[in-house]
Design an enzyme around this catalytic site. Structure first.
Site, PDB file in Angstrom:
ATOM      1  N   ARG A 233       0.909  -1.246  -0.043  1.00 35.20           N
ATOM      2  CA  ARG A 233      -0.086   0.132   0.003  1.00 35.20           C
ATOM      3  C   ARG A 233       1.114   1.388  -0.621  1.00 35.20           C
ATOM      4  O   ARG A 233       2.145   1.508   0.284  1.00 35.20           O
ATOM      5  CB  ARG A 233      -0.684   0.032   0.710  1.00 35.20           C
ATOM      6  N   HIS A 281       0.849   1.329 -10.568  1.00 38.18           N
ATOM      7  CA  HIS A 281      -0.251   0.452  -9.302  1.00 38.18           C
ATOM      8  C   HIS A 281      -0.974  -0.368 -10.358  1.00 38.18           C
ATOM      9  O   HIS A 281      -2.182  -0.911 -10.378  1.00 38.18           O
ATOM     10  CB  HIS A 281      -1.264   1.395  -9.144  1.00 38.18           C
TER      11      HIS A 281
END
Length: 318
Positions: A233, A281
Site C-alpha cells: 500500500r 499500480h
C-alpha cells in the site's frame, strides 16, 4: 420457481466507457442486476443494493440507505475506509479473483530477476547505445528474497520466486507454514527476517500497524546493497527515505508500484532516479471481466446466505 428479484448496482470505477464495460460483463454473469453509473440521475438512492467503487466521494456510500454490499474495484479498501462515514455495517468485499495472486506473483518474480540482473543498467546502456559487458555477482540460489506479508498474494509470490531458485523466506503477523519457505512471525522475529533479505518484497495490507513501515529505520536493517519491491500500500512507504537509502548505497535498486499520492506527480524525483523502476499500480491488476465474474459470484453467494470471499474485517484491518 421463485422469480429473481431485480437488483441495482452503481459503478464508480473509470469513466463512462469503463461503466459500459462493467455493465456488459456484470450483466453477462448476473442478468438480474441493473448496472448504472455512479451519477445516473434516474437512480433513486434508496433503490441501490450494491456499489462497485474506487475512491468514492466522502459520504456518498452512507447516503445509500438500503445498500447491501460494497465492492472495492481493487484489492485495497483504504480508498473506502478513509471516509469517516463509510457504512461499517455493510459488508465490504475486496477484489481478489483467483487471477490476482498469479498476477502479483508474476510481478514479484519479474522485479526480483530485474534487480538481480541489474536490468536498470541494461536499459540505461541501451538508451545510450553503450555496449559494456558487466558481471553480476550472484545468481538466484545465492540470493534471499523475503516476502513481508504472507496473505494470498504473498504466498503465491513466495512460491513463484522459490520456483525460480531464490532462497525464499517470509514474515507475517501470525505464524504461517509454507513448504520450502522459512517463515517468521510477529514483531519479535522481524529483525531476524530483515537481516536475511537481499531483496525485500512488501505485500502487507493497510493497517494502523503497517502505516509508514518502510521507513529509514527499517531500510537500514536490511543488508547493505539490498533491493526493494513494494506492491503493498502506498501509505507504507516513506519515499524520501527510499531515495536517501538508494543515494547512500544502502539499497541497490527498487521497484515501486504503489504510492501515497497517485498518480505520482510528474515532477517527483522518483521518476528519474537511476535506481527506481516506477510502475503505475499495476502489479496485480486483472481484467474487468475477471473482476466482474468474481463480484457476480460473491453477490450470488451473499444472496443465498452463503459465505463470501474477500470480505474486509474492520477489526483486523484487512
Amino acid at each position: 420457481m421463485t422469480p429473481v428479484v431485480p437488483r441495482v448496482l452503481l459503478v464508480k470505477s473509470g469513466g463512462e466507457a469503463a461503466v459500459a464495460e462493467w455493465r456488459a460483463h456484470l450483466q453477462g454473469f448476473a442478468p438480474h442486476i441493473a448496472v448504472h453509473g455512479w451519477d445516473d440521475p434516474s437512480v433513486a438512492p434508496d433503490s441501490v443494493d450494491y456499489a462497485l467503487v474506487w475512491q468514492p466521494e466522502l459520504g456518498r456510500l452512507a447516503a445509500l440507505p438500503n445498500l447491501r454490499l460494497v465492492l472495492s474495484a481493487g484489492a485495497g479498501v483504504d480508498h473506502i475506509t478513509a471516509d469517516p462515514g463509510w457504512p461499517r455495517q455493510v459488508p465490504l468485499i475486496r477484489s481478489i479473483p483467483p487471477e490476482t495472486a498469479q498476477r502479483m506473483g508474476e510481478y514479484v518474480a519479474m522485479a526480483a530477476l530485474a534487480l538481480l540482473r541489474n536490468l536498470k543498467r541494461l536499459v540505461r546502456q541501451q538508451d545510450a547505445r553503450e555496449w559494456t559487458a558487466f558481471e553480476v555477482e550472484r545468481s538466484a540460489p545465492d540470493t534471499c528474497v523475503g516476502i513481508l506479508g504472507l496473505g494470498t498474494l504473498g504466498l503465491r509470490s513466495a512460491q513463484m520466486v522459490s520456483a525460480l531458485g531464490f532462497r525464499t523466506i517470509g514474515w507475517s503477523r501470525t505464524a504461517k507454514a509454507l513448504e520450502g519457505v522459512h517463515c517468521y512471525a510477529g514483531p519479535g522475529e522481524l529483525d531476524a527476517f530483515l537481516s536475511r533479505c537481499d531483496i525485500l518484497v512488501c505485500l502487507l495490507p493497510a493497517t494502523a500497524q503497517t502505516e509508514g513501515i518502510l521507513n529509514a529505520d527499517l531500510l537500514a536493517r536490511l543488508p547493505k546493497g539490498a533491493g526493494l519491491v513494494h506492491a503493498g500500500r502506498g501509505s507504507q512507504l516513506d519515499l524520501d527515505a527510499l531515495l536517501a537509502a538508494l543515494d547512500s548505497a544502502q539499497l541497490s535498486g527498487a521497484f515501486v508500484d504503489v504510492f501515497a499520492e497517485e498518480p505520482l506527480p510528474r515532477d517527483h524525483p522518483a521518476w528519474s532516479h537511476p535506481g527506481i523502476f516506477v510502475t503505475p499500480h499495476v502489479a496485480a491488476t486483472v481484467t474487468r471481466r475477471m473482476r466482474a465474474r468474481f463480484f457476480a459470484q460473491q453477490i450470488a453467494a451473499f444472496e443465498k446466505g452463503e459465505p463470501v470471499q474477500g470480505r474486509f474485517d474492520p477489526v483486523r484491518g484487512y
